[in-house]
Structure formats: structure tokens, C-alpha cells
Design a protein around this motif. Structure first.
Motif, PDB file in Angstrom:
ATOM      1  N   SER A 120       0.822  -1.202   0.000  1.00 19.87           N
ATOM      2  CA  SER A 120       0.000   0.000   0.000  1.00 19.87           C
ATOM      3  C   SER A 120       0.862   1.260   0.000  1.00 19.87           C
ATOM      4  O   SER A 120       0.546   2.242  -0.672  1.00 19.87           O
ATOM      5  CB  SER A 120      -0.921  -0.002   1.218  1.00 19.87           C
ATOM      6  N   ASP A 133       0.902   3.313  -3.357  1.00 15.34           N
ATOM      7  CA  ASP A 133      -0.102   4.314  -2.971  1.00 15.34           C
ATOM      8  C   ASP A 133      -1.516   3.757  -3.185  1.00 15.34           C
ATOM      9  O   ASP A 133      -2.388   4.405  -3.736  1.00 15.34           O
ATOM     10  CB  ASP A 133       0.094   5.616  -3.747  1.00 15.34           C
ATOM     11  N   TRP A 134      -1.698   2.532  -2.717  1.00 18.69           N
ATOM     12  CA  TRP A 134      -2.979   1.834  -2.835  1.00 18.69           C
ATOM     13  C   TRP A 134      -3.792   2.086  -1.571  1.00 18.69           C
ATOM     14  O   TRP A 134      -3.642   1.387  -0.592  1.00 18.69           O
ATOM     15  CB  TRP A 134      -2.723   0.342  -3.050  1.00 18.69           C
ATOM     16  N   HIS A 135      -4.631   3.098  -1.550  1.00 19.21           N
ATOM     17  CA  HIS A 135      -5.469   3.465  -0.406  1.00 19.21           C
ATOM     18  C   HIS A 135      -4.644   3.524   0.883  1.00 19.21           C
ATOM     19  O   HIS A 135      -5.049   2.983   1.919  1.00 19.21           O
ATOM     20  CB  HIS A 135      -6.627   2.475  -0.232  1.00 19.21           C
ATOM     21  N   PHE A 136      -3.501   4.181   0.816  1.00 20.72           N
ATOM     22  CA  PHE A 136      -2.562   4.131   1.932  1.00 20.72           C
ATOM     23  C   PHE A 136      -3.130   4.737   3.211  1.00 20.72           C
ATOM     24  O   PHE A 136      -2.875   4.234   4.301  1.00 20.72           O
ATOM     25  CB  PHE A 136      -1.233   4.807   1.573  1.00 20.72           C
ATOM     26  N   GLU A 137      -3.908   5.790   3.110  1.00 20.15           N
ATOM     27  CA  GLU A 137      -4.481   6.403   4.321  1.00 20.15           C
ATOM     28  C   GLU A 137      -5.378   5.412   5.062  1.00 20.15           C
ATOM     29  O   GLU A 137      -5.290   5.291   6.286  1.00 20.15           O
ATOM     30  CB  GLU A 137      -5.252   7.666   3.958  1.00 20.15           C
ATOM     31  N   GLN A 138      -6.217   4.707   4.338  1.00 22.65           N
ATOM     32  CA  GLN A 138      -7.112   3.744   4.967  1.00 22.65           C
ATOM     33  C   GLN A 138      -6.352   2.516   5.473  1.00 22.65           C
ATOM     34  O   GLN A 138      -6.612   2.022   6.576  1.00 22.65           O
ATOM     35  CB  GLN A 138      -8.208   3.296   3.989  1.00 22.65           C
ATOM     36  N   VAL A 139      -5.399   2.031   4.682  1.00 24.78           N
ATOM     37  CA  VAL A 139      -4.631   0.850   5.082  1.00 24.78           C
ATOM     38  C   VAL A 139      -3.796   1.154   6.318  1.00 24.78           C
ATOM     39  O   VAL A 139      -3.682   0.319   7.221  1.00 24.78           O
ATOM     40  CB  VAL A 139      -3.747   0.352   3.916  1.00 24.78           C
ATOM     41  N   ARG A 142      -1.143  11.614   4.646  1.00 28.90           N
ATOM     42  CA  ARG A 142      -1.283  12.562   3.540  1.00 28.90           C
ATOM     43  C   ARG A 142       0.048  13.195   3.158  1.00 28.90           C
ATOM     44  O   ARG A 142       0.188  13.725   2.074  1.00 28.90           O
ATOM     45  CB  ARG A 142      -2.251  13.681   3.917  1.00 28.90           C
TER      46      ARG A 142
END
Length: 174
Positions: free
Chosen positions: A100, A104-110, A163
Motif C-alpha cells: 500500500s 499508494d494503494w489506499h494508503f491512508e485507509q490501510v 497525507r
């Protein structure tokens, strides 16, 4: 003689930006700070990766060393199996977190999910493994528990500043 009225001065865009910029950004770190990037992010990622690799390696390949700090009574085999499952889980979660981050695969959620998993795993280990801790554990055990708290803190810092992760393409070593 040159007529000063008609003389034109031409400068490039880089020169204009350098003239208008109040602070010259000479270092990569200074440019990253000016862009709003958390410069400690990659160091926390490397720390988390090294902790996960060392923790999982010990539990997968040398589970008897880990169980040696506990007094499980007749449940030594159960505790060994539990620790090896935990190691597999650490490898899986670390792989998802690293993928992630790098893609940068949905990094905030992961990162938030991994923070929750890290805190939950620490609490569950208290009830499932640390209750069997011997009365006189070695100093390594206290160090490993402190290392786990530092890892959870790094996960928290990464989740709070997701972010501000370095821009893409991301790499571990640069």
C-alpha cells in the motif's frame, strides 16, 4: 552606446523562481519540507519493516527461543503454534502495508487499519501470551515489549501523516 529605454532583460523560469523564492532550497530535505512531505516517513517505514522481519523470523524459525521466556505448563505446543500463527499474520499485514505504501494503494485507509490491527494484536498478546510470562523474564522480553510499543507509535505517526507521505514513485532506500 546602448539605449537603456529599449534594452530587454530575459531570464528563465528557474531564475525567476530563484529570485522570488525567499529561501533557497539547496537540500532534498528542505525541498521536501517546503512541499509538505514528512521527511521521517521512510525511516519509520524501514523501522517497521525491520521489526516485522526480525519478529517474524524469530517466531517462524526459532519458536523454542520465544517460548523459553514463558511458563506455559502443559500448553507449550499450543503457545508455539499460536506464536507461529502470529508470525504469519505479521508477515501478511506487513506485506499489505508495504504494498500500500509503495503503490499508494489506499494508503491512508490501510495505515489506519494496520494501526488498529497493531493495537489489537498487542492487547490480545497480553491476554494470550504475556499471561504465561515467567516470573523472572529476561531483559530481552522487556526490550521486545518496548519495541512493540515503539512500533505501534510509528504506526500511529504514519497514520496521522499519511497525507504527507513522500511523493510517488516511492522506494524504500531513497
Amino acid at each position: 552606446m546602448i539605449n537603456s529605454r529599449h534594452a530587454q532583460i530575459r531570464i528563465s523560469e528557474e531564475e525567476l523562481a530563484a529570485l522570488l523564492d525567499p529561501v533557497p532550497l539547496s537540500t532534498e530535505r528542505a525541498r521536501a519540507v517546503a512541499a509538505g512531505v514528512d521527511t521521517w516517513f521512510k525511516y519509520r517505514i524501514l523501522f517497521l519493516l525491520s521489526v516485522a522481519v526480525s519478529y517474524a523470523s524469530k517466531l517462524i524459525f526459532f519458536p523454542e527461543l520465544a517460548v523459553g521466556n514463558f511458563e506455559p505448563g502443559g500448553e507449550a505446543e499450543t503457545l508455539t503454534r499460536y506464536l507461529q500463527y502470529r508470525a504469519g499474520f505479521v508477515v501478511l499485514i506487513s506485506a499489505v502495508y508495504l504494498y500500500s505504501y509503495l503503490k499508494d494503494w489506499h494508503f491512508e485507509q490501510v495505515s489506519l487499519v494496520c494501526l488498529g490491527v497493531g493495537v489489537t494484536a498487542l492487547l490480545l498478546d497480553y491476554f494470550n501470551a504475556y499471561v504465561y510470562l515467567s516470573q523472572t523474564p529476561s531483559q530481552w522480553v522487556a526490550g521486545l515489549i518496548a519495541l512493540r510499543f515503539m512500533s505501534v507509535f510509528c504506526l500511529l505517526m504514519n497514520a496521522m501523516s499519511a497525507r504527507h507521505a513522500p511523493p510517488m514513485p516511492r522506494r524504500l532506500w531513497s
